[in-house]
Design a protein around this motif. Structure first.
Motif, PDB file in Angstrom:
ATOM      1  N   PRO A  48      36.248  52.569  31.544  1.00 15.33           N
ATOM      2  CA  PRO A  48      37.491  52.486  30.776  1.00 15.33           C
ATOM      3  C   PRO A  48      38.589  51.712  31.487  1.00 15.33           C
ATOM      4  CG  PRO A  48      37.219  54.670  31.747  1.00 15.33           C
ATOM      5  CD  PRO A  48      35.938  53.935  31.971  1.00 15.33           C
ATOM      6  N   ASN A  49      39.438  51.081  30.691  1.00 12.51           N
ATOM      7  CA  ASN A  49      40.625  50.374  31.176  1.00 12.51           C
ATOM      8  C   ASN A  49      40.305  49.167  32.044  1.00 12.51           C
ATOM      9  OD1 ASN A  49      42.560  52.101  29.880  1.00 12.51           O
ATOM     10  ND2 ASN A  49      42.010  53.650  31.375  1.00 12.51           N
ATOM     11  N   ILE A  50      39.150  48.542  31.794  1.00 13.98           N
ATOM     12  CA  ILE A  50      38.827  47.281  32.466  1.00 13.98           C
ATOM     13  C   ILE A  50      38.529  46.235  31.388  1.00 13.98           C
ATOM     14  CG2 ILE A  50      37.361  46.148  34.181  1.00 13.98           C
ATOM     15  CD1 ILE A  50      36.657  48.831  35.321  1.00 13.98           C
ATOM     16  N   SER A  51      39.498  45.728  30.702  1.00 13.71           N
ATOM     17  CA  SER A  51      40.885  46.134  30.818  1.00 13.71           C
ATOM     18  C   SER A  51      41.324  47.023  29.666  1.00 13.71           C
ATOM     19  CB  SER A  51      41.776  44.879  30.851  1.00 13.71           C
ATOM     20  OG  SER A  51      41.696  44.168  29.617  1.00 13.71           O
ATOM     21  N   SER A  75      29.294  42.132  33.116  1.00 13.56           N
ATOM     22  CA  SER A  75      30.475  42.844  33.611  1.00 13.56           C
ATOM     23  C   SER A  75      31.710  42.723  32.732  1.00 13.56           C
ATOM     24  CB  SER A  75      30.817  42.343  35.016  1.00 13.56           C
ATOM     25  OG  SER A  75      31.169  40.969  34.993  1.00 13.56           O
ATOM     26  N   SER A  76      31.595  42.034  31.596  1.00 15.34           N
ATOM     27  CA  SER A  76      32.756  41.840  30.722  1.00 15.34           C
ATOM     28  C   SER A  76      33.907  41.213  31.509  1.00 15.34           C
ATOM     29  CB  SER A  76      33.162  43.165  30.068  1.00 15.34           C
ATOM     30  OG  SER A  76      34.124  42.949  29.049  1.00 15.34           O
ATOM     31  N   GLU A  77      35.121  41.787  31.465  1.00 13.69           N
ATOM     32  CA  GLU A  77      36.264  41.150  32.114  1.00 13.69           C
ATOM     33  C   GLU A  77      36.254  41.306  33.629  1.00 13.69           C
ATOM     34  OE1 GLU A  77      40.153  41.000  29.799  1.00 13.69           O
ATOM     35  OE2 GLU A  77      39.260  42.872  29.107  1.00 13.69           O
ATOM     36  N   ALA A  78      35.556  42.300  34.136  1.00 13.52           N
ATOM     37  CA  ALA A  78      35.494  42.463  35.587  1.00 13.52           C
ATOM     38  C   ALA A  78      34.738  41.295  36.207  1.00 13.52           C
ATOM     39  CB  ALA A  78      34.805  43.777  35.946  1.00 13.52           C
ATOM     40  N   PHE A  79      35.213  40.850  37.362  1.00 12.82           N
ATOM     41  CA  PHE A  79      34.587  39.754  38.115  1.00 12.82           C
ATOM     42  C   PHE A  79      34.580  38.449  37.314  1.00 12.82           C
ATOM     43  CE2 PHE A  79      32.273  43.764  39.084  1.00 12.82           C
ATOM     44  CZ  PHE A  79      32.890  44.024  40.285  1.00 12.82           C
ATOM     45  N   SER A  80      35.462  38.368  36.327  1.00 11.90           N
ATOM     46  CA  SER A  80      35.537  37.161  35.507  1.00 11.90           C
ATOM     47  C   SER A  80      36.535  36.175  36.084  1.00 11.90           C
ATOM     48  CB  SER A  80      35.946  37.519  34.074  1.00 11.90           C
ATOM     49  OG  SER A  80      34.897  38.121  33.373  1.00 11.90           O
ATOM     50  N   GLY A  81      36.422  34.936  35.650  1.00 13.07           N
ATOM     51  CA  GLY A  81      37.391  33.908  36.008  1.00 13.07           C
ATOM     52  C   GLY A  81      37.026  33.089  37.220  1.00 13.07           C
ATOM     53  N   PHE A  82      35.900  33.406  37.891  1.00 10.02           N
ATOM     54  CA  PHE A  82      35.518  32.622  39.064  1.00 10.02           C
ATOM     55  C   PHE A  82      35.104  31.222  38.639  1.00 10.02           C
ATOM     56  CE2 PHE A  82      32.533  30.945  42.137  1.00 10.02           C
ATOM     57  CZ  PHE A  82      33.229  31.122  43.314  1.00 10.02           C
ATOM     58  N   ASN A  83      35.691  30.226  39.279  1.00  7.40           N
ATOM     59  CA  ASN A  83      35.306  28.846  38.998  1.00  7.40           C
ATOM     60  C   ASN A  83      34.901  28.132  40.277  1.00  7.40           C
ATOM     61  OD1 ASN A  83      35.622  28.615  36.107  1.00  7.40           O
ATOM     62  ND2 ASN A  83      37.788  28.992  36.457  1.00  7.40           N
ATOM     63  N   SER A 113      36.673  28.810  43.523  1.00  7.86           N
ATOM     64  CA  SER A 113      37.050  29.526  44.742  1.00  7.86           C
ATOM     65  C   SER A 113      37.435  30.945  44.407  1.00  7.86           C
ATOM     66  CB  SER A 113      38.234  28.825  45.430  1.00  7.86           C
ATOM     67  OG  SER A 113      39.428  29.072  44.719  1.00  7.86           O
ATOM     68  N   ALA A 114      37.534  31.770  45.445  1.00  4.92           N
ATOM     69  CA  ALA A 114      37.939  33.158  45.254  1.00  4.92           C
ATOM     70  C   ALA A 114      39.366  33.256  44.746  1.00  4.92           C
ATOM     71  CB  ALA A 114      37.799  33.925  46.567  1.00  4.92           C
ATOM     72  N   VAL A 115      40.132  32.179  44.883  1.00  7.49           N
ATOM     73  CA  VAL A 115      41.509  32.183  44.386  1.00  7.49           C
ATOM     74  C   VAL A 115      41.514  32.385  42.873  1.00  7.49           C
ATOM     75  CG1 VAL A 115      43.597  30.801  44.078  1.00  7.49           C
ATOM     76  CG2 VAL A 115      42.372  30.769  46.277  1.00  7.49           C
ATOM     77  N   ASP A 116      40.593  31.727  42.169  1.00  5.50           N
ATOM     78  CA  ASP A 116      40.502  31.883  40.720  1.00  5.50           C
ATOM     79  C   ASP A 116      40.216  33.333  40.353  1.00  5.50           C
ATOM     80  OD1 ASP A 116      40.702  29.050  40.355  1.00  5.50           O
ATOM     81  OD2 ASP A 116      38.595  28.908  40.924  1.00  5.50           O
ATOM     82  N   PHE A 134      42.125  38.618  38.397  1.00 11.14           N
ATOM     83  CA  PHE A 134      42.268  40.038  38.730  1.00 11.14           C
ATOM     84  C   PHE A 134      43.724  40.462  38.588  1.00 11.14           C
ATOM     85  CE2 PHE A 134      43.412  43.318  41.761  1.00 11.14           C
ATOM     86  CZ  PHE A 134      42.469  44.305  41.521  1.00 11.14           C
ATOM     87  N   ASN A 135      44.627  39.662  39.159  1.00 16.78           N
ATOM     88  CA  ASN A 135      46.048  40.008  39.102  1.00 16.78           C
ATOM     89  C   ASN A 135      46.565  40.026  37.673  1.00 16.78           C
ATOM     90  OD1 ASN A 135      46.291  40.315  41.865  1.00 16.78           O
ATOM     91  ND2 ASN A 135      46.953  38.202  42.196  1.00 16.78           N
ATOM     92  N   GLU A 136      46.118  39.063  36.871  1.00 18.25           N
ATOM     93  CA  GLU A 136      46.646  38.933  35.515  1.00 18.25           C
ATOM     94  C   GLU A 136      46.128  40.021  34.592  1.00 18.25           C
ATOM     95  OE1 GLU A 136      46.553  35.754  31.792  1.00 18.25           O
ATOM     96  OE2 GLU A 136      46.205  35.052  33.836  1.00 18.25           O
TER      97      GLU A 136
END
Length: 358
Positions: free
Chosen positions: A112-115, A130-138, A140-143, A148-150
């Motif tokens: 729950p709550n992810i997100s 994993s759905s939204e978790a661990f998403s957005g990697f392109n 570098s780890a910065v992405d 994660f922050n957003e």
């Protein structure tokens, strides 16, 4: 792209997947409506769709899939099925996902709550969807950290709980809702997915410091409320790590409050309300992670004093814990008013010691 009986599809930055197991084809995940053409064709040729969240961002095209294939099985959590039916506005052949259930070798985890509250993840043949978790990697780890922050940082305790649970599973690859998939030892970070679990653990780490952090944020047009704030902060400094901020001069006032173990708001009253800077700070408080945080409101006023009353009621309605009723002073505080703020300080220290001791 395929790996055994798993296929990966990409539309823009979004991903969805198919898994064929025990003679049944599942489409996992979803994409926004404007990117849904290939998703609609793929899902319509499947036996079932698995929606790891009913967030509108990932349910694009589902209504058209149901028009083509109304009896297709729709797997989701209880909350997810509720939302899905409200999105497509029609009955669905619903299949309830329960925590730990397994179907065709696909095992489900309620996260729950992810997100969103309806979220879950699926594990098949060592691949974590994993759905939204661990998403957005392109690249570098910065992405990964930016996403994660957003999207997830507001729900750190839920993310940490899910990560700690999933780390115990045998996971050789992570297939997220968007960004690159992460098979072990590829892309630009070694030892994935182990390393991304470690990153999430570090980003979620919220161990409390040895001292209680009290934040006093105030607005004071004529300096009267600020005088009370300085007196209170000086006395609190004997027990807590105290910071005082002028709401009208500092940026990210909500962030200051979200970092506090004790929230103290001093406000003047302007046009029978608190000033905008105070409202902006208070309404930016993280309602999930700051629920139950002790708070106290005080302030100087000339006529009605509505500012302190309204802020106090709002913080209480948000789920924070009132230490005592607001302390109100008419215009410039005198010696008796400072004695009242001293007594309030003693009560704050006493209350936190009784209820929030380390």
């Amino acid at each position: 792209m395929s790996a055994s009986n798993i296929n990966v599809y990409k539309e823009g930055q979004y991903n969805f997947y198919t898994v064929t197991t025990e003679g049944k084809r599942f489409t996992i995940g979803g994409v926004p409506e404007e990117l849904s053409e290939s998703y609609i064709k793929t899902a319509a040729s499947s036996d079932a769709v698995i929606l790891l969240t009913a967030k509108s961002e990932f349910t694009g095209g589902l209504e058209r899939v149901l028009e083509t294939k109304p009896d297709i099985e729709v797997y989701a959590t209880a909350a997810g099925l509720r939302n899905i039916k409200q999105i497509v506005n029609r009955p669905v052949n619903e299949k309830l996902i329960k925590d730990g259930m397994e179907h065709g070798g696909i095992r489900f985890f309620i996260t729950p709550n992810i997100s969103w509250v309806d979220s879950c993840m699926a594990l098949y043949d060592g691949v974590l969807f994993s759905s939204e978790a661990f998403s957005g990697f392109n690249d570098s780890a910065v992405d990964l950290k930016n996403e994660f922050n957003e999207r997830l940082a507001v729900n750190k305790r839920f993310v940490l709980s899910a990560s700690e649970r999933l780390e115990k599973e045998s996971i050789r690859a992570i297939y997220p809702a968007y960004g690159k998939t992460m098979p072990q030892g590829t892309v630009c970070m070694s030892a994935l997915p182990d390393e991304v679990f470690g990153l999430y653990r570090r980003w979620c780490h919220t161990e409390r410091p040895d001292s209680i952090k009290a934040v006093v944020i105030c607005s004071s047009r004529y300096g009267y409320t600020r005088a009370l704030a300085d007196r209170l902060a000086g006395r609190l400094a004997n027990a807590f790590d105290v910071s005082v901020f002028d709401a009208n001069k500092t940026k990210n006032n909500a962030d200051m409050l979200n970092a506090a173990d004790v929230i103290i708001v001093g406000t003047d009253t302007i046009n029978r309300s608190a000033p905008k800077s105070i409202w902006d700070a208070v309404t930016g408080i993280d309602l999930l992670n700051k629920k139950g945080t002790p708070y106290f409101v005080f302030g100087s006023y000339g006529w009605s004093g509505d500012g302190t009353k309204l802020i106090d009621k709002t913080l209480s309605a948000m789920g924070l814990r009132q230490i005592m009723k607001p302390l109100e002073v008419i215009l410039k505080p005198d010696a008796d008013d400072f004695k009242r703020i001293d007594r309030a300080t003693e009560r704050i220290i006493e209350y936190v010691g009784e209820n929030c001791g380390k």
